[in-house]
Design an enzyme around this catalytic site. Structure first.
Site, mmCIF file in Angstrom:
data_model
loop_
_atom_site.group_PDB
_atom_site.id
_atom_site.type_symbol
_atom_site.label_atom_id
_atom_site.label_comp_id
_atom_site.label_asym_id
_atom_site.label_seq_id
_atom_site.Cartn_x
_atom_site.Cartn_y
_atom_site.Cartn_z
ATOM 1 N N ASP A 192 59.224 100.155 24.038
ATOM 2 C CA ASP A 192 60.393 99.286 24.168
ATOM 3 C C ASP A 192 61.439 99.634 23.124
ATOM 4 O OD1 ASP A 192 61.353 96.446 25.326
ATOM 5 O OD2 ASP A 192 61.793 96.518 23.179
ATOM 6 N N TYR A 229 69.234 99.092 18.856
ATOM 7 C CA TYR A 229 68.337 99.445 17.747
ATOM 8 C C TYR A 229 68.762 100.740 17.048
ATOM 9 C CZ TYR A 229 65.227 96.130 20.172
ATOM 10 O OH TYR A 229 64.695 95.031 20.807
ATOM 11 N N LYS A 249 67.718 98.950 26.750
ATOM 12 C CA LYS A 249 68.534 97.764 27.044
ATOM 13 C C LYS A 249 70.027 98.044 26.862
ATOM 14 C CE LYS A 249 64.745 95.202 24.916
ATOM 15 N NZ LYS A 249 64.326 95.905 23.687
ATOM 16 N N HIS A 263 70.455 93.035 27.531
ATOM 17 C CA HIS A 263 69.853 92.571 26.261
ATOM 18 C C HIS A 263 70.070 91.070 26.020
ATOM 19 C CE1 HIS A 263 68.534 94.451 22.195
ATOM 20 N NE2 HIS A 263 68.038 93.239 22.319
HETATM 21 N N1 LIG Z 1 65.013 91.522 23.788
HETATM 22 C C1 LIG Z 1 65.254 91.059 22.590
HETATM 23 O O1 LIG Z 1 66.251 90.346 22.341
HETATM 24 C C2 LIG Z 1 64.303 91.387 21.481
HETATM 25 C C3 LIG Z 1 64.408 90.718 20.259
HETATM 26 C C4 LIG Z 1 63.514 91.047 19.242
HETATM 27 C C5 LIG Z 1 62.538 92.011 19.461
HETATM 28 N N2 LIG Z 1 62.464 92.677 20.661
HETATM 29 C C6 LIG Z 1 61.424 93.719 20.910
HETATM 30 O O2 LIG Z 1 60.147 93.139 20.670
HETATM 31 C C7 LIG Z 1 59.440 93.932 19.714
HETATM 32 C C8 LIG Z 1 58.479 93.093 18.910
HETATM 33 O O3 LIG Z 1 59.132 92.052 18.228
HETATM 34 P P1 LIG Z 1 59.392 92.068 16.637
HETATM 35 O O4 LIG Z 1 59.407 93.467 16.164
HETATM 36 O O5 LIG Z 1 60.561 91.217 16.392
HETATM 37 O O6 LIG Z 1 58.155 91.266 16.041
HETATM 38 P P2 LIG Z 1 56.543 91.357 16.081
HETATM 39 O O7 LIG Z 1 56.095 92.489 16.916
HETATM 40 O O8 LIG Z 1 56.066 89.984 16.400
HETATM 41 O O9 LIG Z 1 56.180 91.610 14.549
HETATM 42 C C9 LIG Z 1 56.440 92.824 13.911
HETATM 43 C C10 LIG Z 1 56.102 92.643 12.426
HETATM 44 O O10 LIG Z 1 54.726 92.291 12.262
HETATM 45 C C11 LIG Z 1 54.077 93.264 11.441
HETATM 46 N N3 LIG Z 1 52.792 93.562 12.091
HETATM 47 C C12 LIG Z 1 52.591 94.200 13.264
HETATM 48 N N4 LIG Z 1 51.290 94.226 13.588
HETATM 49 C C13 LIG Z 1 50.633 93.610 12.578
HETATM 50 C C14 LIG Z 1 49.266 93.329 12.341
HETATM 51 N N5 LIG Z 1 48.314 93.675 13.197
HETATM 52 N N6 LIG Z 1 48.949 92.689 11.176
HETATM 53 C C15 LIG Z 1 49.899 92.320 10.292
HETATM 54 N N7 LIG Z 1 51.220 92.548 10.484
HETATM 55 C C16 LIG Z 1 51.580 93.184 11.611
HETATM 56 C C17 LIG Z 1 54.981 94.474 11.404
HETATM 57 O O11 LIG Z 1 54.901 95.100 10.140
HETATM 58 P P3 LIG Z 1 54.430 96.653 10.007
HETATM 59 O O12 LIG Z 1 55.444 97.455 10.773
HETATM 60 O O13 LIG Z 1 54.460 96.904 8.551
HETATM 61 O O14 LIG Z 1 53.067 96.737 10.602
HETATM 62 C C18 LIG Z 1 56.354 93.875 11.603
HETATM 63 O O15 LIG Z 1 56.902 93.452 10.369
HETATM 64 C C19 LIG Z 1 60.588 94.555 18.890
HETATM 65 O O16 LIG Z 1 60.145 95.604 18.066
HETATM 66 C C20 LIG Z 1 61.529 94.936 19.994
HETATM 67 O O17 LIG Z 1 61.110 96.121 20.637
HETATM 68 C C21 LIG Z 1 63.327 92.353 21.677
#
Ligand SMILES: NC(=O)c1ccc[n+]([C@@H]2O[C@H](COP(=O)([O-])OP(=O)(O)OC[C@H]3O[C@@H](n4cnc5c(N)ncnc54)[C@H](OP(=O)(O)O)[C@@H]3O)[C@@H](O)[C@H]2O)c1
Length: 278
Positions: free
Chosen positions: A46, A51, A76, A109
């Site tokens: 994704d 980004y 997106k 998006h």
């Molecule tokens: N459509 C939209 O508007 C939108 C908005 C936000 C996000 N997104 C997409 O959704 C994806 C995921 O959301 P997100 O990145 O906001 O948050 P997330 O996946 O909920 O959390 C990512 C964070 O958690 C940490 N992490 C990951 N796995 C872990 C584990 N097993 N144990 C401990 N910590 C862990 C990561 O740190 P480390 O990297 O240090 O492991 C990072 O800081 C994004 O990357 C993006 O592709 C879309």
């Protein structure tokens, strides 16, 4: 049922977990983690033009050596690229940066006043085969119903913020009724779920990490989570969720953590023209 895929309304198979890349770092760093995710076994990546990492994502895909056909690539359209012509232009720029011939899933998006015009371009890109599925992000029921008035094809996916503190039950029911696949961003609350006592107890009970418990909860609700990590161990950990099952009563325990639709780890970007629909 094959737990590894969800079938979209047009028959496309979407891997039931994806790899998020928001804030993935520099181009080389992005390429490194995307390759690592593909080596580990993720088959959905994704990204988004917003980004600024599409070049790195494309490089990671190439470096992995995994056949393009095996990868489900999502990108997106950003807020200032809405409108028919601008959408086509932005899409072609994404293809160029990603160094691919087609996108598996193209998403709006954020909702915008020009949704219906933009969507016409999405339908065109779908009809000519440049995208294999089309969808939206951050749409509320009102946005989807508004789009229905002009759409020839309804979105196949809605990607929104979902995690145990904001379980979005109404949207899940709406999506199930309307054959729209729900995808969860910030599925582990960017780590903020790790101090939750209920989650700690379940982690102890199942001998799985809190991230794995949360991700498993999404899978069992029929939602596709797309966790992001830059760490090899955590990238592996987040995929290792297909060898156990949460009991019904434990699903309910996690459901009970819901604090409502407005609980957010990030919020709406500043330059978003957000229609005030429910
Ligand atoms: N459509 C939209 O508007 C939108 C908005 C936000 C996000 N997104 C997409 O959704 C994806 C995921 O959301 P997100 O990145 O906001 O948050 P997330 O996946 O909920 O959390 C990512 C964070 O958690 C940490 N992490 C990951 N796995 C872990 C584990 N097993 N144990 C401990 N910590 C862990 C990561 O740190 P480390 O990297 O240090 O492991 C990072 O800081 C994004 O990357 C993006 O592709 C879309």
């Amino acid at each position: 049922m094959n737990e590894k895929f969800k079938v979209l309304s047009n028959g496309a198979k979407m891997p039931s977990i994806g790899f998020g890349t928001y804030k993935s770092g520099s181009g080389d760093e992005t390429a490194r983690i995307v390759k690592c995710a593909l080596d580990t076994g993720y088959r959905q990546i994704d990204t988004a033009s917003f980004y600024g990492n599409e070049v790195g994502v494309g490089k990671g895909i190439k470096d992995s050596g995994v056949n393009r056909k095996e990868i489900f690539l999502v990108t997106k359209l950003w807020n200032n690229d809405h409108g028919y012509e601008k959408t086509i232009k932005a899409f072609n720029e994404s293809l160029e940066k990603l160094q691919v011939e087609y996108i598996d899933l193209y998403l709006i998006h954020w909702p915008n006043k020009l949704n219906s015009e933009t969507w016409r371009a999405f339908e065109y890109l779908y009809e000519i085969g440049k995208v294999k599925a089309i969808g939206v992000c951050n749409f509320k029921v009102g946005h989807l119903e508004e789009l229905r008035k002009s759409a020839k094809i309804m979105p196949m996916v809605n990607q929104i913020e979902v995690h145990p503190l904001s379980s979005k039950n109404d949207m899940l029911n709406y999506c199930n009724k309307n054959n729209i696949q729900l995808v969860a961003w910030s599925p582990i609350m960017r780590g903020k779920i790790f101090s939750n006592e209920v989650m700690m107890n379940l982690s102890e009970k199942y001998k799985k990490t809190i991230a794995q418990i949360a991700l498993r909860w999404h899978i069992q609700r029929g939602i596709i989570p797309i966790p992001k990590s830059s760490n090899e161990e955590r990238i592996k950990e987040n995929l290792d969720i297909f060898d156990f099952e949460l009991a019904k009563e434990d699903m309910k325990v996690i459901d009970s953590l819901n604090e409502g639709d407005n609980v957010s780890v990030s919020g709406i970007p500043e330059n978003t023209t957000y229609l005030d629909l429910k």
